[in-house]
Design an enzyme around this catalytic site. Structure first.
Site, PDB file in Angstrom:
ATOM      1  N   ARG A  61      64.744  26.487  46.638  1.00 38.17           N
ATOM      2  CA  ARG A  61      64.137  26.042  45.505  1.00 38.17           C
ATOM      3  C   ARG A  61      65.458  25.484  44.831  1.00 38.17           C
ATOM      4  O   ARG A  61      66.540  26.051  44.629  1.00 38.17           O
ATOM      5  CB  ARG A  61      63.753  27.011  44.454  1.00 38.17           C
ATOM      6  CG  ARG A  61      63.223  26.599  42.961  1.00 38.17           C
ATOM      7  CD  ARG A  61      62.855  27.309  42.052  1.00 38.17           C
ATOM      8  NE  ARG A  61      62.366  26.792  41.092  1.00 38.17           N
ATOM      9  CZ  ARG A  61      62.314  27.265  39.741  1.00 38.17           C
ATOM     10  NH1 ARG A  61      62.528  28.394  39.771  1.00 38.17           N
ATOM     11  NH2 ARG A  61      61.827  26.735  38.729  1.00 38.17           N
ATOM     12  N   ARG A 116      57.510  40.288  26.335  1.00 37.54           N
ATOM     13  CA  ARG A 116      56.812  41.689  26.038  1.00 37.54           C
ATOM     14  C   ARG A 116      57.446  42.369  24.986  1.00 37.54           C
ATOM     15  O   ARG A 116      56.639  42.831  24.160  1.00 37.54           O
ATOM     16  CB  ARG A 116      56.777  42.550  27.267  1.00 37.54           C
ATOM     17  CG  ARG A 116      55.924  42.250  28.366  1.00 37.54           C
ATOM     18  CD  ARG A 116      56.260  42.754  29.687  1.00 37.54           C
ATOM     19  NE  ARG A 116      57.427  42.136  30.153  1.00 37.54           N
ATOM     20  CZ  ARG A 116      57.683  42.241  31.582  1.00 37.54           C
ATOM     21  NH1 ARG A 116      56.935  42.806  32.342  1.00 37.54           N
ATOM     22  NH2 ARG A 116      58.853  41.459  32.005  1.00 37.54           N
ATOM     23  N   ARG A 169      66.144  29.565  25.230  1.00 33.92           N
ATOM     24  CA  ARG A 169      66.684  28.359  25.036  1.00 33.92           C
ATOM     25  C   ARG A 169      65.854  27.558  23.862  1.00 33.92           C
ATOM     26  O   ARG A 169      64.712  28.111  23.674  1.00 33.92           O
ATOM     27  CB  ARG A 169      66.384  27.363  26.101  1.00 33.92           C
ATOM     28  CG  ARG A 169      67.149  27.519  27.238  1.00 33.92           C
ATOM     29  CD  ARG A 169      67.078  26.853  28.369  1.00 33.92           C
ATOM     30  NE  ARG A 169      66.598  27.808  29.475  1.00 33.92           N
ATOM     31  CZ  ARG A 169      65.617  27.539  30.585  1.00 33.92           C
ATOM     32  NH1 ARG A 169      65.251  26.204  30.851  1.00 33.92           N
ATOM     33  NH2 ARG A 169      65.370  28.147  31.492  1.00 33.92           N
ATOM     34  N   ASN A 201      64.841  31.693  46.363  1.00 36.23           N
ATOM     35  CA  ASN A 201      64.835  31.130  44.812  1.00 36.23           C
ATOM     36  C   ASN A 201      66.044  31.824  44.044  1.00 36.23           C
ATOM     37  O   ASN A 201      65.818  32.901  43.430  1.00 36.23           O
ATOM     38  CB  ASN A 201      63.712  31.224  44.352  1.00 36.23           C
ATOM     39  CG  ASN A 201      63.146  30.785  42.901  1.00 36.23           C
ATOM     40  OD1 ASN A 201      64.101  30.225  42.285  1.00 36.23           O
ATOM     41  ND2 ASN A 201      62.047  30.805  42.537  1.00 36.23           N
ATOM     42  N   ASN A 209      60.238  32.738  31.429  1.00 33.14           N
ATOM     43  CA  ASN A 209      61.633  32.657  30.864  1.00 33.14           C
ATOM     44  C   ASN A 209      61.648  31.321  30.497  1.00 33.14           C
ATOM     45  O   ASN A 209      62.379  31.059  29.257  1.00 33.14           O
ATOM     46  CB  ASN A 209      62.554  33.115  31.673  1.00 33.14           C
ATOM     47  CG  ASN A 209      62.682  34.783  31.493  1.00 33.14           C
ATOM     48  OD1 ASN A 209      62.653  35.121  30.428  1.00 33.14           O
ATOM     49  ND2 ASN A 209      62.898  35.212  32.531  1.00 33.14           N
ATOM     50  N   GLY A 210      61.602  30.441  31.167  1.00 32.37           N
ATOM     51  CA  GLY A 210      61.617  28.999  30.899  1.00 32.37           C
ATOM     52  C   GLY A 210      60.266  28.411  30.974  1.00 32.37           C
ATOM     53  O   GLY A 210      59.306  29.038  31.437  1.00 32.37           O
ATOM     54  N   HIS A 268      60.165  22.714  36.592  1.00 33.78           N
ATOM     55  CA  HIS A 268      58.956  23.742  37.034  1.00 33.78           C
ATOM     56  C   HIS A 268      58.124  22.764  37.830  1.00 33.78           C
ATOM     57  O   HIS A 268      56.781  23.340  37.670  1.00 33.78           O
ATOM     58  CB  HIS A 268      58.325  24.162  35.609  1.00 33.78           C
ATOM     59  CG  HIS A 268      59.053  25.137  35.067  1.00 33.78           C
ATOM     60  ND1 HIS A 268      59.150  24.871  33.551  1.00 33.78           N
ATOM     61  CD2 HIS A 268      59.764  26.145  35.264  1.00 33.78           C
ATOM     62  CE1 HIS A 268      59.906  25.965  32.954  1.00 33.78           C
ATOM     63  NE2 HIS A 268      60.349  26.651  34.213  1.00 33.78           N
ATOM     64  N   GLU A 272      55.261  29.891  43.306  1.00 31.72           N
ATOM     65  CA  GLU A 272      56.160  28.710  43.813  1.00 31.72           C
ATOM     66  C   GLU A 272      56.563  28.987  45.313  1.00 31.72           C
ATOM     67  O   GLU A 272      56.997  28.085  45.949  1.00 31.72           O
ATOM     68  CB  GLU A 272      57.335  28.930  42.910  1.00 31.72           C
ATOM     69  CG  GLU A 272      56.971  28.139  41.442  1.00 31.72           C
ATOM     70  CD  GLU A 272      57.833  28.746  40.131  1.00 31.72           C
ATOM     71  OE1 GLU A 272      58.039  30.068  40.234  1.00 31.72           O
ATOM     72  OE2 GLU A 272      58.389  27.963  39.728  1.00 31.72           O
TER      73      GLU A 272
HETATM   74  P1  AMP Z   1      58.623  34.405  34.570  1.00 29.83           P
HETATM   75  O1  AMP Z   1      59.845  33.727  34.113  1.00 29.83           O
HETATM   76  O2  AMP Z   1      57.309  33.571  35.087  1.00 29.83           O
HETATM   77  O3  AMP Z   1      58.723  35.410  35.660  1.00 29.83           O
HETATM   78  O4  AMP Z   1      58.031  35.086  33.170  1.00 29.83           O
HETATM   79  C1  AMP Z   1      58.824  35.976  32.528  1.00 29.83           C
HETATM   80  C2  AMP Z   1      58.128  36.316  31.492  1.00 29.83           C
HETATM   81  O5  AMP Z   1      56.829  36.706  31.201  1.00 29.83           O
HETATM   82  C3  AMP Z   1      59.152  37.286  30.357  1.00 29.83           C
HETATM   83  O6  AMP Z   1      59.305  36.853  29.150  1.00 29.83           O
HETATM   84  C4  AMP Z   1      58.260  38.458  30.263  1.00 29.83           C
HETATM   85  O7  AMP Z   1      58.011  39.104  29.229  1.00 29.83           O
HETATM   86  C5  AMP Z   1      56.842  37.818  30.347  1.00 29.83           C
HETATM   87  N1  AMP Z   1      55.915  38.619  30.640  1.00 29.83           N
HETATM   88  C6  AMP Z   1      55.573  39.472  31.712  1.00 29.83           C
HETATM   89  N2  AMP Z   1      54.563  40.130  31.982  1.00 29.83           N
HETATM   90  C7  AMP Z   1      53.992  40.048  30.684  1.00 29.83           C
HETATM   91  C8  AMP Z   1      53.057  40.774  29.770  1.00 29.83           C
HETATM   92  N3  AMP Z   1      52.359  41.781  30.592  1.00 29.83           N
HETATM   93  N4  AMP Z   1      52.651  40.274  28.803  1.00 29.83           N
HETATM   94  C9  AMP Z   1      53.295  39.444  27.984  1.00 29.83           C
HETATM   95  N5  AMP Z   1      54.496  38.625  28.598  1.00 29.83           N
HETATM   96  C10 AMP Z   1      54.743  38.985  30.072  1.00 29.83           C
END
Ligand code: AMP
Length: 407
Positions: A92, A288, A244, A11, A214-215, A183, A389
């Site tokens: 992916r 975060r 974005r 991915n 992130n997205g 997604h 995924e």
């Molecule tokens: P992903 O794209 O699904 O990997 O998600 C990434 C996003 O999840 C980033 O913006 C991270 O800051 C957020 N994230 C990961 N762990 C946490 C947490 N414990 N609390 C709040 N946001 C989180």
């Protein structure tokens, strides 16, 4: 010892590369890892094998090719016993474009179609193709066992009234300008999980799936079919994302062009890489970092509030597509799985009748209790379901190889 039939899942993101070796039958993941901050000074890779965590920080920026080379020479060689059991590779691919609407074995024709779809997914499709090329070159013996799994495939049954934009029809007809979604692999995975958790057949399941990472995107699923989604022609539309903008009035583009006298490319860079959480908070694109300043920094609060307010508007409008029966609202993705604040703000006061309400304690303690349900008694189920995924891609890859090799 009998050889297992394992799937290598790749991915590739714009600055990341995730890989896993999975048995799609018993769902065991033997090896998994993620390389992040590629092309930056703090490139790093973490991987997990037999429950042991490894990590390497690099002194120089690493490209996708560099990191793939590292994975081959340092990880796969050490874990040869696992790697030698790989029988197929699942990739992916974010956008299948107009023609590729289901999982398929990769050949030159498929590669060409993925290339054509770069215009719809300019950040993701080129790196997805890079991953494909790397495995084709490196493992010629598996060249006919490379499979593309598309995020857009989940949206192939969206009704025309939901995917057409109100612009001259020829732009859809002649150029394929329509809503394609994104997604889909994650939304479909949580749909299947929800059907198991709620003990409801897929073709009777009405739900709203919120993939927040992130997205981010939200999908309306009616009787097991996606009927609308927030992502559009490209993954720029819809919810607020890390960098974005999501939905904006198109006139903002003309305004920036005329008033700020900046080029279309610069405007694209602003909307794609400098907006969203980063643009509003001026702190970070990482949720975060922004959330940690919610109560102390005005801009951080604006960013989180706009993020949740927009999500709430989407959820509310998708409730209207459920024909009166909503079986559940599901949160997934890095933010959806980890932020009680986002779940609370986007659901709070959603329902006039109190039919949709969050239980604060369950919401706050989801991580500890691992109970999917975070709603109050009597409310429509609100669930948190971790996405996977990679497992979804491994299962689809195996199915595709089995089906296509019989033909
Ligand atoms: P992903 O794209 O699904 O990997 O998600 C990434 C996003 O999840 C980033 O913006 C991270 O800051 C957020 N994230 C990961 N762990 C946490 C947490 N414990 N609390 C709040 N946001 C989180």
């Amino acid at each position: 010892m009998k050889k297992k039939k394992l799937i290598l899942v790749l991915n590739c993101g714009s600055s990341s590369l995730k890989f896993s070796i999975i048995n799609p039958d018993n769902e065991i993941c033997y090896l998994s890892g993620i390389a992040e901050c590629l092309y930056l000074n703090n490139s790093q890779i973490k991987w997990n094998c037999n429950n042991i965590q490894y990590q390497k920080l690099f002194l120089n920026p690493m490209s996708h090719e560099n990191i793939f080379d590292f994975i081959l020479k340092k990880i796969f060689i050490t874990e040869k016993a696992i790697f030698s059991q790989v029988v197929a590779i699942g990739h992916r691919v974010v956008h299948g474009g107009i023609k590729l609407t289901s999982t398929t074995i990769i050949n030159n024709k498929v590669i060409n179609e993925i290339k054509k779809a770069i215009i719809f997914s300019p950040i993701h499709n080129p790196v997805n193709l890079m991953g494909i090329q790397l495995t084709l070159n490196t493992f010629p013996e598996l060249s006919k066992k490379n499979v593309a799994v598309f995020d857009t495939a989940f949206y192939k049954n969206i009704p025309k009234k939901a995917y057409l934009y109100a612009i001259p029809y020829y732009l859809y007809h002649d150029y394929g300008i329509r809503r394609y979604g994104a997604h889909g692999i994650s939304h479909q995975y949580v749909m299947y999980q929800t059907s198991v958790i709620l003990n409801k057949k897929i073709n009777q399941l009405n739900m709203i799936s919120c993939h927040l990472g992130n997205g981010s995107s939200v999908s309306a699923i009616y009787k097991g079919i996606c009927v609308d989604t927030s992502m559009g022609l490209t993954p720029l539309e819809g919810l607020v994302m890390g960098t974005r903008s999501g939905d904006i009035d198109p006139s903002i583009i003309f305004f920036m062009y005329k008033k700020l006298k900046i080029s279309i490319n610069e405007i694209n860079t602003i909307l794609t890489f400098k907006s969203g959480l980063l643009g509003l908070s001026n702190i970070s694109s990482d949720f975060r970092d922004v959330e940690s300043q919610y109560y102390i920094n005005k801009k951080a609060k604006y960013a989180v509030d706009v993020f949740c307010y927009r999500l709430k508007k989407y959820i509310s409008s998708y409730i209207s597509l459920m024909n009166g029966v909503l079986d559940g609202i599901v949160f997934t993705g890095g933010i959806g799985e980890n932020s009680p604040l986002v779940r609370k703000l986007s659901i709070d006061n959603l329902s006039l009748m109190g039919l949709i309400s969050i239980d604060e304690e369950k919401n706050n303690n989801f991580k500890k209790q691992k109970n999917h349900f975070i709603n109050t008694n009597g409310s429509i189920p609100i669930l948190v379901i971790p996405t996977n995924e990679e497992l979804a891609i491994a299962k689809k890859t195996k199915k595709c190889i089995n089906v296509q090799s019989i033909q």
